[in-house]
Scaffold this motif. Structure first.
Motif, mmCIF file in Angstrom:
data_model
loop_
_atom_site.group_PDB
_atom_site.id
_atom_site.type_symbol
_atom_site.label_atom_id
_atom_site.label_comp_id
_atom_site.label_asym_id
_atom_site.label_seq_id
_atom_site.Cartn_x
_atom_site.Cartn_y
_atom_site.Cartn_z
ATOM 1 N N PHE A 1 0.811 -1.115 -0.029
ATOM 2 C CA PHE A 1 -0.026 0.098 -0.007
ATOM 3 C C PHE A 1 0.803 1.134 0.035
ATOM 4 N N SER A 2 0.209 2.311 -0.244
ATOM 5 C CA SER A 2 1.009 3.653 -0.253
ATOM 6 C C SER A 2 0.439 4.649 0.436
ATOM 7 N N PHE A 3 1.120 5.666 1.037
ATOM 8 C CA PHE A 3 0.676 6.800 2.024
ATOM 9 C C PHE A 3 1.173 8.112 1.679
ATOM 10 N N GLY A 4 0.582 9.127 1.870
ATOM 11 C CA GLY A 4 1.385 10.577 1.808
ATOM 12 C C GLY A 4 1.973 11.286 2.695
ATOM 13 N N LEU A 5 2.844 12.092 2.730
ATOM 14 C CA LEU A 5 3.446 12.915 3.874
ATOM 15 C C LEU A 5 3.652 14.178 3.163
ATOM 16 N N TRP A 6 2.938 15.353 3.936
ATOM 17 C CA TRP A 6 3.180 16.710 3.600
ATOM 18 C C TRP A 6 3.151 17.568 4.824
ATOM 19 N N GLY A 7 3.528 18.781 4.591
ATOM 20 C CA GLY A 7 3.402 19.667 5.890
ATOM 21 C C GLY A 7 4.181 20.973 5.525
ATOM 22 N N ASP A 8 4.368 21.832 6.559
ATOM 23 C CA ASP A 8 4.807 23.013 6.682
ATOM 24 C C ASP A 8 4.327 23.973 5.311
ATOM 25 N N MET A 9 3.000 24.140 5.322
ATOM 26 C CA MET A 9 2.186 24.816 4.113
ATOM 27 C C MET A 9 0.775 24.818 4.782
ATOM 28 N N PRO A 10 0.073 25.908 4.257
ATOM 29 C CA PRO A 10 0.526 26.956 3.526
ATOM 30 C C PRO A 10 0.938 28.245 4.266
ATOM 31 N N TYR A 11 2.016 28.889 3.864
ATOM 32 C CA TYR A 11 2.501 29.981 4.542
ATOM 33 C C TYR A 11 1.893 31.378 3.782
ATOM 34 N N GLN A 12 1.331 32.213 4.820
ATOM 35 C CA GLN A 12 0.877 33.401 4.060
ATOM 36 C C GLN A 12 1.800 34.233 3.422
ATOM 37 N N GLN B 1 -6.374 12.512 -6.175
ATOM 38 C CA GLN B 1 -6.459 11.716 -7.277
ATOM 39 C C GLN B 1 -5.497 10.537 -7.270
ATOM 40 N N SER B 2 -4.505 10.441 -6.003
ATOM 41 C CA SER B 2 -3.736 9.379 -6.141
ATOM 42 C C SER B 2 -4.508 8.021 -5.386
ATOM 43 N N ASP B 3 -3.896 6.940 -5.207
ATOM 44 C CA ASP B 3 -4.336 5.722 -4.435
ATOM 45 C C ASP B 3 -3.667 5.564 -3.234
ATOM 46 N N ILE B 4 -3.231 6.543 -2.453
ATOM 47 C CA ILE B 4 -2.827 6.469 -1.270
ATOM 48 C C ILE B 4 -3.956 5.983 -0.170
ATOM 49 N N ALA B 5 -3.577 5.370 0.821
ATOM 50 C CA ALA B 5 -4.738 4.703 1.751
ATOM 51 C C ALA B 5 -4.984 5.963 2.693
ATOM 52 N N GLY C 1 8.145 21.563 2.005
ATOM 53 C CA GLY C 1 7.811 22.803 3.035
ATOM 54 C C GLY C 1 7.696 23.991 1.937
ATOM 55 N N SER C 2 6.919 25.018 2.361
ATOM 56 C CA SER C 2 6.866 26.170 1.827
ATOM 57 C C SER C 2 8.113 26.813 1.322
ATOM 58 N N PRO C 3 8.203 27.496 0.216
ATOM 59 C CA PRO C 3 7.156 27.523 -0.793
ATOM 60 C C PRO C 3 7.169 26.421 -1.760
ATOM 61 N N MET C 4 7.851 25.430 -1.456
ATOM 62 C CA MET C 4 7.770 24.078 -2.464
ATOM 63 C C MET C 4 6.496 23.238 -2.063
ATOM 64 N N ILE C 5 5.294 23.506 -2.625
ATOM 65 C CA ILE C 5 4.150 22.869 -2.392
ATOM 66 C C ILE C 5 4.015 21.559 -3.035
ATOM 67 N N HIS C 6 4.749 20.646 -2.462
ATOM 68 C CA HIS C 6 4.731 19.434 -3.148
ATOM 69 C C HIS C 6 4.408 18.162 -1.980
ATOM 70 N N TRP C 7 4.364 16.886 -2.252
ATOM 71 C CA TRP C 7 4.015 15.927 -1.309
ATOM 72 C C TRP C 7 5.089 14.718 -1.557
ATOM 73 N N VAL C 8 4.995 13.928 -0.635
ATOM 74 C CA VAL C 8 5.723 12.647 -0.610
ATOM 75 C C VAL C 8 4.963 11.399 -0.629
ATOM 76 N N ARG C 9 5.072 10.663 -1.659
ATOM 77 C CA ARG C 9 4.435 9.183 -1.497
ATOM 78 C C ARG C 9 5.506 8.082 -1.039
ATOM 79 N N VAL C 10 5.136 7.439 -0.109
ATOM 80 C CA VAL C 10 5.684 6.190 0.274
ATOM 81 C C VAL C 10 4.905 4.965 -0.095
ATOM 82 N N THR C 11 5.735 4.014 -0.592
ATOM 83 C CA THR C 11 4.895 2.821 -0.798
ATOM 84 C C THR C 11 5.633 1.508 0.068
#
Length: 332
Positions: free
Chosen positions: A25-36, A53-57, A304-314
Motif C-alpha cells: 500500500f502507499s501513503f502520503g506525507l506533507w506539511g509546513d504549508m500554506p504560509y501566508q 487523485q492518488s491511490d494512497i490509503a 515545505g513552503s514555498p515548495m508545495i509538493h508531497w511525498v508518496r511512500v509505498t
C-alpha cells in the motif's frame, strides 16, 4: 469431521490475515504549508487535488499549518481543519512549532504558547478518529483535549505508525534569559513554565515512542513509521569540523533521539523517521553519525513552503527495505 473442518477454517482465516498484512500500500506525507508570507494559498488546491487523485490509503501532515511570523489567531486552526476536510482519504495531523511553540513571538501576537497548545489539543482533534472526509480510528496518548492527546498511533496492513508532538524551535526548550525574551512577549515565569512543559512532554514522547516499538514487535511488523515536525539536528558530513547535532539549538531533541537509537537497535524491522521543519525533500541515514551507520533507520524530510509538493511512500512488506520513497511534484 467437525474438528477437521474447524482446523481447516482456522488455517484459512490465518492465511487470509497474513495475506492482508502482507499487502502493498502507499501513503502520503506533507506539511509546513500554506504560509501566508510566501503566498502559498493559490497553490494548495492543486496539491489537494494531487493527493485526492492518488491511490494512497491515507496521508500524514507533519506540522506547521501557518508561517512563523503571522498571528496565532483561532482562525488559523479553523482554516487548517477546512483544508484537511477537503481530502477524501484520512489525514493524520501532527503539530508543528508555528501553531503553538512560536506563538509567544511579538510578530505572532505575543500569545501564551502553552495556552495555544491547550487550545490546539481541543480544536485540532475534534474526535478520536483521523481528519479527512473518510476517517480511520487512532489510538491517543492521554484523554481527549488533555495533555499529550495529540500523540497518536495506528496500524495499517501490518505497519505501525506513530505521530508525536516534537516541534521546531528546540522542542520548546528555553536556553536562558536571552533566548526567553528575544523578539518575544514572554516573561521569566512563562519561560520557566515552558521548560517544565518541555520536560514533561519529552518524557511522554519517549514513552509513546517506546510503546510504538513494543506494538510493532508484538505485531511482528516489518516496519515502523515515526512522524514529528522538528528537524532534530542530525550532523551533516558537509561540515567535517563541526558536529551540528551538538549545537545548543538542538539540545531539546537529544534525549529523545538517544532513546530512539536504543529502540531501533533492538528492532528487527525498518524504521522510517519522518519530519519537516527545514522545507526541502531529503532522504538519508543520518544515524549514528555521518561516519557510522544505523542501517535500519531512514530519515525522510518532507517538502515545505514555498515548495508545495508531497511525498508518496509505498510499503512492500516483503522488500527488505520495506519503504520506497517518491517525491510527487505538483504543477500549479
Amino acid at each position: 469431521m467437525a474438528t477437521r473442518f474447524l482446523a481447516g477454517a482456522l488455517l484459512a482465516l490465518s492465511l487470509t490475515a497474513t495475506g492482508a498484512q502482507a499487502q502493498t500500500f502507499s501513503f502520503g506525507l506533507w506539511g509546513d504549508m500554506p504560509y501566508q508570507k510566501a503566498g502559498d494559498a493559490p497553490k494548495i488546491p492543486a496539491l489537494l487535488d494531487s493527493i485526492n487523485q492518488s491511490d494512497i490509503a491515507f496521508s500524514i501532515y507533519d506540522g506547521d499549518i501557518k508561517d512563523g511570523s503571522s498571528l496565532c489567531t483561532d482562525g488559523i486552526y479553523a482554516s487548517a481543519l477546512t483544508m484537511f476536510g477537503q481530502l477524501k482519504q484520512p489525514v493524520v495531523y501532527v503539530p508543528g512549532d508555528n501553531e503553538w511553540t512560536d506563538c509567544h513571538r511579538k510578530n505572532n501576537g505575543g500569545y501564551d504558547a502553552l495556552e495555544r497548545l491547550a487550545y490546539l489539543r481541543k480544536i485540532m482533534f475534534p474526535t478520536a478518529a483521523s481528519l479527512g472526509q473518510r476517517t480511520m480510528p487512532l489510538t491517543h496518548q492521554g484523554q481527549a483535549g488533555d495533555k499529550f492527546y495529540e500523540n497518536v498511533r495506528f496500524s495499517h496492513n501490518g505497519i505501525v505508525f506513530a505521530g508525536l508532538n516534537i516541534p521546531g524551535s528546540n522542542n520548546n526548550l528555553v536556553l536562558g534569559e536571552k533566548d526567553c525574551t528575544h523578539k518575544s512577549a514572554r516573561n521569566a515565569a512563562q519561560c520557566d513554565a515552558a521548560n517544565a512543559e518541555y520536560l514533561e512532554r519529552d518524557s511522554a514522547n519517549v514513552a509513546w515512542m517506546q510503546q510504538a516499538f513494543q506494538a510493532a514487535k508484538a505485531e511482528q511488523a516489518p516496519g515502523l513509521v515515526l512522524v514529528f515536525q522538528a528537524d532534530p539536528g542530525f550532523d551533516l558530513p558537509e561540515t567535517e569540523d563541526q558536529d551540528e547535532s551538538q549545537a545548543p539549538r538542538y539540545s531539546g531533541y537529544r534525549h529523545f533521539i538517544s532513546r530512539l537509537v536504543q529502540e531501533t537497535e533492538q528492532f528487527p524491522g525498518q524504521v522510517l523517521l519522518v519530519h519537516g521543519d527545514t522545507h526541502f525533500f531529503k532522504v538519508d541515514k543520518p544515524l549514528y553519525s555521518p561516519e557510522k551507520l544505523l542501517p535500519n533507520l531512514t530519515r525522510l524530510q518532507t517538502f515545505g513552503s514555498p515548495m508545495i509538493h508531497w511525498v508518496r511512500v509505498t510499503v512492500t512488506p516483503k522488500n527488505p527495505n520495506v519503504f520506497t520513497i517518491e517525491p510527487v511534484i505538483v504543477k500549479p
